[in-house]
Design a protein around this motif. Structure first.
Motif, short mmCIF file in Angstrom:
data_model
loop_
_atom_site.label_atom_id
_atom_site.label_comp_id
_atom_site.label_asym_id
_atom_site.label_seq_id
_atom_site.Cartn_x
_atom_site.Cartn_y
_atom_site.Cartn_z
N ARG A 182 50.03 39.22 43.24
CA ARG A 182 49.22 38.14 42.76
C ARG A 182 48.77 37.86 41.23
O ARG A 182 48.04 39.01 41.63
CB ARG A 182 48.19 37.42 44.03
CG ARG A 182 48.73 36.24 45.30
CD ARG A 182 49.16 35.31 44.80
NE ARG A 182 49.59 34.84 46.24
CZ ARG A 182 50.58 34.14 46.51
NH1 ARG A 182 50.70 33.39 45.15
NH2 ARG A 182 51.34 33.49 47.31
N GLN A 183 48.16 36.96 40.54
CA GLN A 183 47.38 37.66 39.60
C GLN A 183 46.16 38.53 40.07
O GLN A 183 46.04 38.06 40.90
CB GLN A 183 47.23 35.96 38.96
CG GLN A 183 46.77 36.35 37.28
CD GLN A 183 46.94 35.18 36.53
OE1 GLN A 183 46.51 33.98 36.96
NE2 GLN A 183 47.44 34.84 35.49
N GLN A 194 51.63 33.76 41.37
CA GLN A 194 52.05 35.05 41.40
C GLN A 194 52.61 35.32 39.27
O GLN A 194 52.51 34.80 39.05
CB GLN A 194 54.04 35.09 42.11
CG GLN A 194 53.36 35.58 43.10
CD GLN A 194 54.46 35.02 44.10
OE1 GLN A 194 55.23 35.28 44.32
NE2 GLN A 194 53.63 35.89 45.46
N VAL A 195 52.30 36.85 39.34
CA VAL A 195 53.09 37.24 38.06
C VAL A 195 54.32 38.27 38.74
O VAL A 195 54.19 38.94 39.53
CB VAL A 195 52.02 38.07 37.32
CG1 VAL A 195 51.03 36.00 36.88
CG2 VAL A 195 51.35 38.95 37.76
#
Length: 103
Positions: free
Chosen positions: A21-22, A52-53
């Protein structure tokens, strides 16, 4: 709310790709003797609306070269094997996509 999640990483030539997650934050990287493995603990927001990243990590043994643009994060030690494992984050997405096998 937020929580700390645990991820297993491998010391290898390839990168480990995680979907986090960012706003994540690395809190610990350790070799667990009981599980004979390397683990990364990451604090992440729990809100579903936070995207999300894709994050790439490289685990390198002591003395092994890594690219200049890799960002050092932490070191884990194997207390019985005497080995040091160094965690790097690959910040440039283009840099790690070039290392991944074609689909």
């Amino acid at each position: 709310m937020k929580a700390i999640h645990k991820y297993r990483l491998e010391a290898s030539e390839s990168l480990s790709i995680l979907h986090l997650r960012q706003g994540f934050r690395i809190v610990r990287f350790e070799y667990l003797v009981a599980e004979r493995g390397l683990f990364l603990w990451v604090e992440e927001p729990l809100r579903a609306d936070i995207p999300q990243v894709e994050v790439a990590f490289k685990v390198a043994l002591t003395g092994k070269p890594v690219a200049m643009h890799y960002e050092y994060r932490d070191t884990a030690l194997d207390p019985f094997g005497g080995e040091g494992y160094h965690l790097y984050q690959v910040k440039e997405k283009a840099a790690y996509q070039a290392l991944q096998p074609a689909a």
